[in-house]
Design an enzyme around this catalytic site. Structure first.
Site, PDB file in Angstrom:
ATOM      1  CD  GLU A  35      20.112   4.683   1.740  1.00  0.00           C
ATOM      2  OE1 GLU A  35      20.183   5.704   0.850  1.00  0.00           O
ATOM      3  OE2 GLU A  35      20.188   5.005   2.916  1.00  0.00           O
ATOM      4  N   GLY A  36      15.689   3.628  -1.126  1.00  0.00           N
ATOM      5  CA  GLY A  36      14.786   4.000  -2.299  1.00  0.00           C
ATOM      6  C   GLY A  36      13.831   5.267  -1.840  1.00  0.00           C
ATOM      7  CG  HIS A  37      10.781   4.738   1.056  1.00  0.00           C
ATOM      8  ND1 HIS A  37      10.898   3.150   1.362  1.00  0.00           N
ATOM      9  CD2 HIS A  37       9.551   4.523   0.412  1.00  0.00           C
ATOM     10  CE1 HIS A  37       9.739   2.738   1.087  1.00  0.00           C
ATOM     11  NE2 HIS A  37       9.038   3.197   0.569  1.00  0.00           N
ATOM     12  CB  SER A 185      11.086  -3.791  -2.962  1.00  0.00           C
ATOM     13  OG  SER A 185       9.644  -4.132  -2.432  1.00  0.00           O
TER      14      SER A 185
HETATM   15  P1  AMP Z   1       5.783   2.577  -1.574  1.00  0.00           P
HETATM   16  O1  AMP Z   1       6.307   2.723   0.014  1.00  0.00           O
HETATM   17  O2  AMP Z   1       6.327   1.218  -1.932  1.00  0.00           O
HETATM   18  O3  AMP Z   1       4.659   2.731  -1.654  1.00  0.00           O
HETATM   19  O4  AMP Z   1       6.795   3.534  -2.044  1.00  0.00           O
HETATM   20  C1  AMP Z   1       6.782   5.109  -1.846  1.00  0.00           C
HETATM   21  C2  AMP Z   1       7.474   5.623  -2.969  1.00  0.00           C
HETATM   22  O5  AMP Z   1       8.923   5.315  -2.973  1.00  0.00           O
HETATM   23  C3  AMP Z   1       6.981   5.525  -4.327  1.00  0.00           C
HETATM   24  O6  AMP Z   1       6.923   6.498  -5.184  1.00  0.00           O
HETATM   25  C4  AMP Z   1       8.149   4.313  -4.974  1.00  0.00           C
HETATM   26  O7  AMP Z   1       7.926   4.265  -6.306  1.00  0.00           O
HETATM   27  C5  AMP Z   1       9.297   4.878  -4.424  1.00  0.00           C
HETATM   28  N1  AMP Z   1      10.168   3.825  -4.257  1.00  0.00           N
HETATM   29  C6  AMP Z   1      10.030   2.552  -3.663  1.00  0.00           C
HETATM   30  N2  AMP Z   1      11.002   1.637  -3.998  1.00  0.00           N
HETATM   31  C7  AMP Z   1      11.985   2.459  -4.634  1.00  0.00           C
HETATM   32  C8  AMP Z   1      13.222   2.341  -5.194  1.00  0.00           C
HETATM   33  N3  AMP Z   1      14.000   1.166  -4.973  1.00  0.00           N
HETATM   34  N4  AMP Z   1      13.838   3.348  -5.659  1.00  0.00           N
HETATM   35  C9  AMP Z   1      13.212   4.380  -5.884  1.00  0.00           C
HETATM   36  N5  AMP Z   1      12.096   4.838  -5.442  1.00  0.00           N
HETATM   37  C10 AMP Z   1      11.337   3.873  -4.666  1.00  0.00           C
END
Ligand code: AMP
Length: 283
Positions: A35-37, A185
């Site tokens: 959901e963050g992504h 995460s």
């Molecule tokens: P990653 O796949 O972990 O490299 O993350 C890709 C993007 O998603 C990065 O800009 C992260 O900061 C963002 N991101 C990862 N987890 C979260 C979260 N829980 N809430 C908001 N954005 C997130």
């Protein structure tokens, strides 16, 4: 939804889209989407005519080869999620496509990268600025969207576009959390049920800092002592760092009398997790 695998295909698609006068929102990810992504993708949708998501587990930002090997990968599900969110194109390159001349670092991260995660993950942010710069040249977006979950990364990318005169607007977005507070995460997938419970101490320390500052405690020494009391009270956790710094410069401070970042990193079992919050926003 288009799946583009080579830099050339991605560039051609982007040039066609931008050439037609359309704005392009870009969300770079390492996949195993949650959901963050998706919150970044939705923000990109709302602010752009078209949206590109990249999925690439970047080897040059992993200083620990075991961590790279174990990083969760779930490309089929990621593609379905992107499709359901109305993403226009997914850029899905191989490592050979992104690093045709071998894994080399093109750009050194700035001094901002010497503290917090940069201090305990040497070379990590050099890998981040290298890959982000390459992705920016390939995707050529109007705006790129990054989460505050990786607060130091966002600060370094803001530096990158300034330093390299890259004509891309950087948009930051708030941390998305599970109902119980755990920051989402991709790495959470690697936690056992027991570790998942132990991991909650990170967000508990974030909450504690917010409550204490709202209650008038601004002394960084006292705040950090309390944060560490919370963190050390949880078995199964190996603290990497817990710090309060200026939210803009990332320099150490003694008083929370300006926008300040509380950031924490800890190993929960074998999994390294991070969390943070800005204690006072806006000047
Ligand atoms: P990653 O796949 O972990 O490299 O993350 C890709 C993007 O998603 C990065 O800009 C992260 O900061 C963002 N991101 C990862 N987890 C979260 C979260 N829980 N809430 C908001 N954005 C997130």
């Amino acid at each position: 939804m288009e799946i583009l695998r080579t830099a050339k295909e991605m560039q051609t698609w982007s040039e066609k889209t931008r050439g037609a006068g359309h704005s392009l929102g870009f969300v770079p990810t390492m996949g195993a989407l949650h959901e963050g992504h998706l919150s970044l993708i939705r923000l990109a949708r709302a602010q752009s005519d078209h949206v590109v998501v990249s999925i690439f587990v970047n080897p040059t930002q992993f200083e620990d080869q075991e961590d790279l090997k174990k990083y969760p990968r779930d490309t089929d599900r990621d593609r379905d999620l992107c499709d359901a969110e109305g993403v226009d194109a997914v850029f899905l390159p191989t490592a050979e496509e992104m690093y045709p001349d071998g894994y080399k670092i093109d750009l050194k991260a700035p001094a901002l990268a010497n503290c917090l995660c940069g201090a305990t993950r040497p070379g990590h942010f050099d890998g981040v600025v290298t890959i982000v710069q390459k992705l920016f040249k390939i995707v050529q977006p109007t705006r790129a969207f990054f989460g505050e979950k990786d607060y130091q990364q966002l600060a370094i990318i803001r530096w990158l576009v300034r330093d390299q005169n890259i004509p891309i607007e950087i948009v930051g977005a708030p941390i998305v959390r599970e109902k119980d507070g755990l920051a989402m995460s991709s790495r959470n997938r690697r936690l056992s049920a027991e570790e998942r419970k132990q991991a909650l101490v990170l967000s508990r320390s974030v909450k504690a800092m917010q409550t204490l500052v709202a209650g008038g405690e601004h002394d960084v020494g006292k705040l950090l002592k309390l944060a560490k009391d919370v963190l050390h009270s949880q078995a199964g956790i190996k603290l990497d760092y817990a710090e309060i710094r200026d939210a803009v410069t990332l320099q150490t401070i003694e008083k929370v009398d300006r926008p300040a970042l509380y950031a924490v990193a800890a190993f929960v079992g074998p999994v390294r997790l991070i969390d943070n919050c800005v204690l006072i926003r806006g000047r």
